[in-house]
Design a protein around this motif. Structure first.
Motif, PDB file in Angstrom:
ATOM      1  N   PRO A  79      72.999   2.172 -40.296  1.00  0.00           N
ATOM      2  CA  PRO A  79      74.262   2.430 -39.585  1.00  0.00           C
ATOM      3  C   PRO A  79      74.466   3.909 -39.268  1.00  0.00           C
ATOM      4  O   PRO A  79      74.948   4.247 -38.185  1.00  0.00           O
ATOM      5  CB  PRO A  79      75.326   1.934 -40.575  1.00  0.00           C
ATOM      6  CG  PRO A  79      74.635   0.979 -41.458  1.00  0.00           C
ATOM      7  CD  PRO A  79      73.233   1.494 -41.585  1.00  0.00           C
ATOM      8  N   ALA A  80      74.086   4.788 -40.210  1.00  0.00           N
ATOM      9  CA  ALA A  80      74.276   6.226 -39.974  1.00  0.00           C
ATOM     10  C   ALA A  80      73.436   6.692 -38.786  1.00  0.00           C
ATOM     11  O   ALA A  80      73.860   7.570 -38.026  1.00  0.00           O
ATOM     12  CB  ALA A  80      73.900   7.009 -41.225  1.00  0.00           C
ATOM     13  N   VAL A  86      75.339   5.755 -35.689  1.00  0.00           N
ATOM     14  CA  VAL A  86      76.544   6.577 -35.539  1.00  0.00           C
ATOM     15  C   VAL A  86      76.194   7.994 -35.074  1.00  0.00           C
ATOM     16  O   VAL A  86      76.752   8.505 -34.099  1.00  0.00           O
ATOM     17  CB  VAL A  86      77.319   6.624 -36.884  1.00  0.00           C
ATOM     18  CG1 VAL A  86      78.415   7.680 -36.847  1.00  0.00           C
ATOM     19  CG2 VAL A  86      77.901   5.257 -37.199  1.00  0.00           C
ATOM     20  N   ILE A 134      77.100   9.793 -31.419  1.00  0.00           N
ATOM     21  CA  ILE A 134      77.901  11.022 -31.337  1.00  0.00           C
ATOM     22  C   ILE A 134      77.105  12.124 -30.639  1.00  0.00           C
ATOM     23  O   ILE A 134      77.600  12.800 -29.735  1.00  0.00           O
ATOM     24  CB  ILE A 134      78.333  11.474 -32.755  1.00  0.00           C
ATOM     25  CG1 ILE A 134      79.343  10.482 -33.336  1.00  0.00           C
ATOM     26  CG2 ILE A 134      78.932  12.881 -32.722  1.00  0.00           C
ATOM     27  CD1 ILE A 134      79.660  10.706 -34.801  1.00  0.00           C
ATOM     28  N   TRP A 168      80.396   2.529 -43.475  1.00  0.00           N
ATOM     29  CA  TRP A 168      79.270   2.395 -42.549  1.00  0.00           C
ATOM     30  C   TRP A 168      79.296   1.056 -41.819  1.00  0.00           C
ATOM     31  O   TRP A 168      78.959   0.976 -40.641  1.00  0.00           O
ATOM     32  CB  TRP A 168      77.934   2.564 -43.279  1.00  0.00           C
ATOM     33  CG  TRP A 168      77.651   3.968 -43.691  1.00  0.00           C
ATOM     34  CD1 TRP A 168      77.349   4.397 -44.945  1.00  0.00           C
ATOM     35  CD2 TRP A 168      77.633   5.144 -42.861  1.00  0.00           C
ATOM     36  NE1 TRP A 168      77.158   5.762 -44.955  1.00  0.00           N
ATOM     37  CE2 TRP A 168      77.323   6.242 -43.688  1.00  0.00           C
ATOM     38  CE3 TRP A 168      77.881   5.371 -41.512  1.00  0.00           C
ATOM     39  CZ2 TRP A 168      77.231   7.545 -43.210  1.00  0.00           C
ATOM     40  CZ3 TRP A 168      77.796   6.668 -41.019  1.00  0.00           C
ATOM     41  CH2 TRP A 168      77.477   7.727 -41.858  1.00  0.00           C
ATOM     42  N   LEU A 186      81.825   1.698 -39.091  1.00  0.00           N
ATOM     43  CA  LEU A 186      81.472   2.743 -38.117  1.00  0.00           C
ATOM     44  C   LEU A 186      80.273   2.355 -37.261  1.00  0.00           C
ATOM     45  O   LEU A 186      80.150   2.797 -36.125  1.00  0.00           O
ATOM     46  CB  LEU A 186      81.179   4.063 -38.848  1.00  0.00           C
ATOM     47  CG  LEU A 186      82.365   4.710 -39.561  1.00  0.00           C
ATOM     48  CD1 LEU A 186      81.907   5.921 -40.366  1.00  0.00           C
ATOM     49  CD2 LEU A 186      83.445   5.113 -38.559  1.00  0.00           C
ATOM     50  N   VAL A 187      79.385   1.525 -37.794  1.00  0.00           N
ATOM     51  CA  VAL A 187      78.140   1.190 -37.091  1.00  0.00           C
ATOM     52  C   VAL A 187      78.392   0.540 -35.730  1.00  0.00           C
ATOM     53  O   VAL A 187      77.607   0.709 -34.805  1.00  0.00           O
ATOM     54  CB  VAL A 187      77.230   0.299 -37.962  1.00  0.00           C
ATOM     55  CG1 VAL A 187      77.880  -1.049 -38.232  1.00  0.00           C
ATOM     56  CG2 VAL A 187      75.868   0.121 -37.321  1.00  0.00           C
ATOM     57  N   TRP A 188      79.501  -0.164 -35.600  1.00  0.00           N
ATOM     58  CA  TRP A 188      79.802  -0.736 -34.277  1.00  0.00           C
ATOM     59  C   TRP A 188      80.981  -0.032 -33.609  1.00  0.00           C
ATOM     60  O   TRP A 188      81.067   0.004 -32.391  1.00  0.00           O
ATOM     61  CB  TRP A 188      80.054  -2.243 -34.375  1.00  0.00           C
ATOM     62  CG  TRP A 188      81.162  -2.649 -35.301  1.00  0.00           C
ATOM     63  CD1 TRP A 188      81.042  -3.022 -36.617  1.00  0.00           C
ATOM     64  CD2 TRP A 188      82.569  -2.739 -35.004  1.00  0.00           C
ATOM     65  NE1 TRP A 188      82.275  -3.323 -37.150  1.00  0.00           N
ATOM     66  CE2 TRP A 188      83.232  -3.171 -36.186  1.00  0.00           C
ATOM     67  CE3 TRP A 188      83.331  -2.500 -33.877  1.00  0.00           C
ATOM     68  CZ2 TRP A 188      84.601  -3.356 -36.258  1.00  0.00           C
ATOM     69  CZ3 TRP A 188      84.705  -2.685 -33.935  1.00  0.00           C
ATOM     70  CH2 TRP A 188      85.325  -3.114 -35.120  1.00  0.00           C
ATOM     71  N   VAL A 206      81.830   3.296 -33.669  1.00  0.00           N
ATOM     72  CA  VAL A 206      81.473   4.561 -33.006  1.00  0.00           C
ATOM     73  C   VAL A 206      80.735   4.304 -31.682  1.00  0.00           C
ATOM     74  O   VAL A 206      81.094   4.899 -30.658  1.00  0.00           O
ATOM     75  CB  VAL A 206      80.670   5.472 -33.958  1.00  0.00           C
ATOM     76  CG1 VAL A 206      80.103   6.673 -33.215  1.00  0.00           C
ATOM     77  CG2 VAL A 206      81.562   5.940 -35.104  1.00  0.00           C
ATOM     78  N   THR A 213      80.609  -7.326 -39.208  1.00  0.00           N
ATOM     79  CA  THR A 213      79.706  -6.275 -38.736  1.00  0.00           C
ATOM     80  C   THR A 213      78.573  -6.879 -37.906  1.00  0.00           C
ATOM     81  O   THR A 213      78.259  -6.395 -36.817  1.00  0.00           O
ATOM     82  CB  THR A 213      79.115  -5.514 -39.941  1.00  0.00           C
ATOM     83  OG1 THR A 213      80.190  -5.011 -40.719  1.00  0.00           O
ATOM     84  CG2 THR A 213      78.235  -4.367 -39.489  1.00  0.00           C
TER      85      THR A 213
END
Lengths: 112, 151
Positions: free
Chosen positions: A6-7, A10, A14, A83, A86-88, A90, B122
């Motif tokens: 996920p990171a 993200v 960005i 995570w 944020l994974v989807w 962002v 998710t």
């Protein structure tokens, strides 16, 4: 993997937005000449149109890898739930932002 | 050679579109026991079985698209700009951006399908986003090809 994958998504999203906005690219490719030039090089009638997109991808992949490495250092229990959101979220926000940035392609004839 | 590559790119995109649409609909709107109509059968797939194929197809289609992109940049986009057909250029530019974001989500997509099936929200959101990106790219690719192909 739970945090790194996920990171990566993200950090990639960005940095891609930043790379597009400020044209951060390690190289410029000129398809008409099949030549790569370092840095940002504008196109012209002699060299043809430039492609910056490949460079944005390269930088964004590197940023994604750095983001994944940083995520592995952060405490797992505190960040795991973040995570998975944020994974989807962002990339979704990035898509919305890029769509907004592209509005000039669709409104050019309304300005005049 | 360029035409062959463009057609192959399109064929891979069709396979990717089909796989992701099956998987996304099956995830968002699962088939209930007893449902036997066409739409229910379309949704009633084993989603995890599509994951690896989607990743391989996405990467292969992306690479081929990245190669074909050079032709677009030389032979297709300049005439579109000269003709002031800027909305078509804008649609294609968004396709480039969206596909890049989708590419970066693939490792997480694999992880949440294979290793964390219990994280349904998710997994669903990633799959739906990827499906929307691929649908957008497929339709825009067709529009650009119809407006001005390689001929």
């Amino acid at each position: 993997m739970e945090r790194a994958a996920p990171a990566f998504a993200v950090a990639f999203a960005i940095f891609y937005v930043l790379a597009f906005t400020f044209n951060y690219t390690p190289f410029t490719y000129f398809p008409a000449l099949n030549e790569i030039k370092l840095g940002v090089v504008p196109g012209s009638d002699t060299v043809g149109p430039p492609i910056f997109w490949y460079g944005w991808l390269v930088y964004s992949i590197l940023a994604g890898l750095v983001g994944a490495a940083v995520a592995l250092v952060l405490p797992a229990k505190l960040t795991e739930k973040a995570w998975s959101l944020l994974v989807w979220l962002v990339p979704l926000v990035a898509i919305a932002y890029m769509s907004y940035e592209a509005r000039h392609w669709f409104t050019y004839n309304l300005a005049g | 050679m360029n035409i062959a590559l463009l057609i192959t790119h399109g064929l891979f995109a069709v396979a990717l579109l089909g796989a992701l649409t099956h998987q996304a609909l099956g995830t968002v709107w699962p088939r209930k026991p007893g449902q036997r109509d066409f739409v229910a059968r379309f949704r009633g797939v084993n989603g995890v079985g599509y994951t690896d194929a989607v990743i391989v197809l996405y990467i292969a289609t992306f690479i081929m698209g990245g190669i074909v992109y050079t032709i677009y940049r030389i032979e297709v986009r300049p005439p579109l700009e000269a003709l002031q057909d800027l909305p078509t250029v804008g649609l294609f530019e968004l396709k480039e951006h969206f596909l890049a974001f989708g590419l970066a989500m693939l490792p997480a997509y694999w992880f949440f399908w294979h290793r964390r099936p219990e994280q349904r929200l998710t997994r669903t959101m990633i799959t739906v986003l990827l499906a929307l990106i691929v649908w957008w790219s497929f339709l825009v690719g067709h529009i650009v090809n119809n407006v001005r192909g390689f001929a």
